[in-house]
Motif scaffolding. Structure first.
Motif, short mmCIF file in Angstrom:
data_model
loop_
_atom_site.label_atom_id
_atom_site.label_comp_id
_atom_site.label_asym_id
_atom_site.label_seq_id
_atom_site.Cartn_x
_atom_site.Cartn_y
_atom_site.Cartn_z
N ILE A 81 38.22 41.69 32.96
CA ILE A 81 37.81 43.11 33.10
C ILE A 81 39.05 43.95 33.45
O ILE A 81 40.02 43.42 34.00
CB ILE A 81 36.70 43.24 34.19
CG1 ILE A 81 36.00 44.60 34.11
CG2 ILE A 81 37.25 43.01 35.59
CD1 ILE A 81 34.68 44.67 34.89
N GLY A 82 39.00 45.24 33.14
CA GLY A 82 40.11 46.14 33.48
C GLY A 82 41.40 45.68 32.82
O GLY A 82 41.44 45.37 31.62
N GLY A 83 42.45 45.58 33.61
CA GLY A 83 43.76 45.16 33.08
C GLY A 83 43.76 43.73 32.58
O GLY A 83 44.66 43.33 31.85
N SER A 84 42.76 42.96 32.95
CA SER A 84 42.66 41.58 32.46
C SER A 84 41.81 41.50 31.20
O SER A 84 41.28 40.44 30.86
CB SER A 84 42.08 40.67 33.56
OG SER A 84 42.99 40.60 34.62
N SER A 139 41.80 36.37 35.26
CA SER A 139 41.58 37.18 36.45
C SER A 139 42.77 36.98 37.38
O SER A 139 43.04 35.85 37.81
CB SER A 139 40.28 36.77 37.16
OG SER A 139 40.14 37.50 38.35
N LYS A 140 43.47 38.07 37.68
CA LYS A 140 44.65 37.93 38.53
C LYS A 140 44.24 37.49 39.93
O LYS A 140 44.78 36.54 40.47
CB LYS A 140 45.43 39.24 38.58
CG LYS A 140 46.72 39.05 39.36
CD LYS A 140 47.63 40.23 39.36
CE LYS A 140 48.92 39.81 40.04
NZ LYS A 140 49.58 40.88 40.75
N SER A 141 43.26 38.18 40.49
CA SER A 141 42.81 37.84 41.84
C SER A 141 42.03 36.52 41.82
O SER A 141 42.01 35.79 42.80
CB SER A 141 41.91 38.94 42.38
OG SER A 141 40.75 39.05 41.56
N THR A 144 37.23 38.40 40.99
CA THR A 144 36.47 39.57 40.55
C THR A 144 35.06 39.14 40.08
O THR A 144 34.92 38.19 39.30
CB THR A 144 37.23 40.30 39.42
OG1 THR A 144 38.56 40.56 39.89
CG2 THR A 144 36.58 41.62 39.06
N GLN A 280 42.62 53.37 31.70
CA GLN A 280 42.77 52.60 32.95
C GLN A 280 44.18 52.77 33.51
O GLN A 280 44.37 52.97 34.72
CB GLN A 280 42.49 51.10 32.75
CG GLN A 280 42.50 50.37 34.10
CD GLN A 280 42.83 48.89 34.05
OE1 GLN A 280 43.16 48.35 33.01
NE2 GLN A 280 42.77 48.23 35.19
N GLU A 284 43.87 54.62 37.09
CA GLU A 284 44.08 53.89 38.34
C GLU A 284 45.44 54.22 38.95
O GLU A 284 45.62 54.11 40.16
CB GLU A 284 43.99 52.37 38.10
CG GLU A 284 42.56 51.86 38.01
CD GLU A 284 42.43 50.32 38.06
OE1 GLU A 284 43.46 49.62 38.05
OE2 GLU A 284 41.29 49.83 38.11
N GLN A 412 45.35 50.54 43.77
CA GLN A 412 44.05 51.08 43.34
C GLN A 412 43.03 50.86 44.45
O GLN A 412 41.98 50.24 44.23
CB GLN A 412 43.58 50.49 42.00
CG GLN A 412 43.44 48.96 41.93
CD GLN A 412 44.75 48.23 41.84
OE1 GLN A 412 45.74 48.75 41.31
NE2 GLN A 412 44.80 47.04 42.41
N VAL A 415 39.05 51.41 44.20
CA VAL A 415 38.13 50.57 43.43
C VAL A 415 37.27 49.69 44.36
O VAL A 415 36.21 49.20 43.98
CB VAL A 415 38.92 49.69 42.43
CG1 VAL A 415 37.98 48.89 41.55
CG2 VAL A 415 39.81 50.55 41.56
O1 LIG Z 1 42.38 40.47 37.14
P1 LIG Z 1 41.39 40.77 38.21
O2 LIG Z 1 41.90 40.41 39.56
O3 LIG Z 1 40.06 40.11 37.92
O4 LIG Z 1 41.15 42.32 38.26
C1 LIG Z 1 40.63 43.05 37.18
C2 LIG Z 1 40.74 44.52 37.38
O5 LIG Z 1 40.11 44.90 38.59
C3 LIG Z 1 40.88 45.85 39.29
O6 LIG Z 1 41.52 45.22 40.34
C4 LIG Z 1 40.06 46.95 39.85
O7 LIG Z 1 39.35 47.58 38.87
C5 LIG Z 1 41.88 46.32 38.24
O8 LIG Z 1 42.99 46.90 38.80
C6 LIG Z 1 42.14 45.05 37.50
O9 LIG Z 1 42.76 45.30 36.30
#
Ligand SMILES: O=P(O)(O)OC[C@H]1O[C@](O)(CO)[C@@H](O)[C@@H]1O
Length: 443
Positions: A81-84, A139-141, A144, A280, A284, A412, A415
């Motif tokens: 989602i988002g940047g991913s 997913s970077k984190s 999500t 985005q 953001e 961001q 969010v």
């Molecule tokens: O790659 P992740 O950690 O799942 O995050 C996805 C997206 O969610 C956000 O952290 C918040 O919308 C974005 O900045 C990011 O691109």
């Protein structure tokens, strides 16, 4: 080197050229602070040098992984989602045939994890029932909620279908090097995995495996994409006044005159997700501390028949940037018709693109006449190389614009607000106090 072009001559009815000129030193200082690494959010500047730093070995690894996944599957679900998500989708939709996900296409890419629509998942699971599919989860984190739900659903289905060992060979994970649930799972299950560098935020990550691997899986040339970014980086970082500083200075000058919305418009349906990616990126990055230009997107001529009225005659608060593609890949001529009932014979023998280009010029002139300052970004053709140039141009202009407005363009925090409420409402462990407070508020 042939390259994309930026032209801001049509904003000069609204803000004097000298007024924009006066902002160049500010834009150059902002660019310098990015280069020197002393701007706000400077622990997230990895994207600046990414195009130069990607090695041939890394590109080869992605290409080979893509090949292996393609050989085992007929459909790959890209979860994120988002940047991913947006960068990969932007390139795939721009370069693929418009009907690539229908019929007997070579490789189907499907996206998931970018919504929580129950019917979407029901239909997706149904669709995948008789398909040989694989998963690229991003997913970077690694935590999500949206992609985590999608991955849980699809992983379970895949394991049931082909067994855990084969599923492990069809799943690729892209995540942090050390932390997050996805990293733990990837290591535990032995999935092939790629790393998102710590110093690259999601919306600036298209030139990492986040964007590059799904694009390679779809069968497109990631080397050309990176080459384009390298070219634009060179062009912009070697000259003080360059397309990115010009764009940042022009939009900032307009913003300071009260234009608080920027429309990014295309005249080619293949660019729809490039605009989503841009939304985005700028949304953001700039929308915080009660500041920012609201980034909106329109697909023309489609939206001229829905939003055109508002843009032409609504409140005067919008600037517009048009992305124009000079040369289509294919030729379609409009035929003559003896009966001419539709009175279209004045177009007979013309290419469809000739009509589109006149619609584009006519729209730009009309919007300027109606009070909408217009900027123009031209791509010679819609190729991976020019998209690479476009990505770097927008990323750099975004960093410069954000620094000029005094915000931290690389965080961001806003969010989190919806996520906190959602977790409180769903009674996630750790949210007990927030749950009580939100329930009280709803009584
Ligand atoms: O790659 P992740 O950690 O799942 O995050 C996805 C997206 O969610 C956000 O952290 C918040 O919308 C974005 O900045 C990011 O691109």
């Amino acid at each position: 080197m042939n390259s994309i072009k930026f032209d801001y001559s049509s904003v000069c009815n609204f803000v004097k050229k000298e007024e924009i000129g006066m902002l160049f030193p500010e834009a150059e200082r902002a660019l310098q602070s990015l280069k020197d690494g002393n701007c706000k959010g400077n622990d997230f500047l990895g994207w600046l040098d990414l195009p130069e730093q990607i090695t041939v070995e890394e590109l080869k690894d992605m290409e080979e992984t893509a090949r292996a996944l393609r050989s085992r599957t007929e459909v790959v679900v890209v979860i994120g989602i988002g940047g991913s998500y947006l960068g990969a989708r932007a390139v795939i939709e721009a370069l693929a045939g418009s009907f690539h996900n229908f019929g007997k296409a070579d490789m189907k890419i499907i996206f998931a994890g970018h919504n929580i629509g129950e019917d979407y998942y029901y239909e997706l699971l149904n669709y995948l029932e008789d398909k040989e599919f694989g998963i690229c989860v991003i997913s970077k984190s690694g935590t999500t909620t949206e992609p985590a739900i999608a991955f849980r659903l699809l992983k379970e289905m895949l394991e049931k279908k082909v067994g855990r060992t084969e599923a492990g060979k069809r799943i690729v994970a892209i995540t942090d090097a050390h932390k997050g649930a996805l990293r733990t799972l990837a290591d535990q299950e032995g999935y092939k995995s790629f790393i998102i560098p710590d110093n690259v935020g999601g919306r600036f990550s298209v030139l990492t495996p986040v964007g590059l691997l799904p694009i390679a899986i779809a069968g497109f040339d990631i080397r050309a994409l990176v080459k384009g970014a390298v070219e634009m980086r060179k062009l912009c970082l070697e000259q003080e006044i360059n397309p990115a500083t010009e764009y940042a200075a022009a939009r900032t000058a307009l913003h300071r005159k009260g234009y608080n919305i920027e429309l990014l418009a295309d005249f080619n349906p293949k660019l729809h997700y490039i605009i989503e990616w841009w939304k985005q990126l700028f949304g953001e990055s700039e929308g915080k501390d009660h500041k920012g230009i609201f980034p909106a997107g329109v697909d023309f001529t489609t939206d001229l028949h829905s939003m055109g009225q508002f843009i032409q005659q609504g409140p005067r608060m919008m600037m517009e940037t048009v992305i124009s593609v000079e040369k289509p890949h294919h030729r379609v001529d409009i035929p003559a018709d003896d009966a001419n009932l539709d009175k279209l014979n004045f177009l007979a023998g013309k290419r469809v693109d000739e009509v589109n280009k006149m619609a584009e010029l006519g729209t730009r002139l009309a919007h300027v006449d109606g009070g909408v300052p217009n900027m123009l970004v031209t791509l010679p053709e819609l190729t991976a190389e020019y998209i690479g140039q476009l990505f770097y141009f927008f990323e750099l202009a975004c960093g410069i614009s954000g620094c000029m407005s005094g915000v931290n363009p690389f965080d961001q925090p806003g969010v989190e607000a919806y996520k906190n409420n959602m977790f409180a409402l769903l009674e996630k462990p750790g949210y007990e106090e927030a749950s009580k407070a939100i329930q009280k508020r709803l009584k």
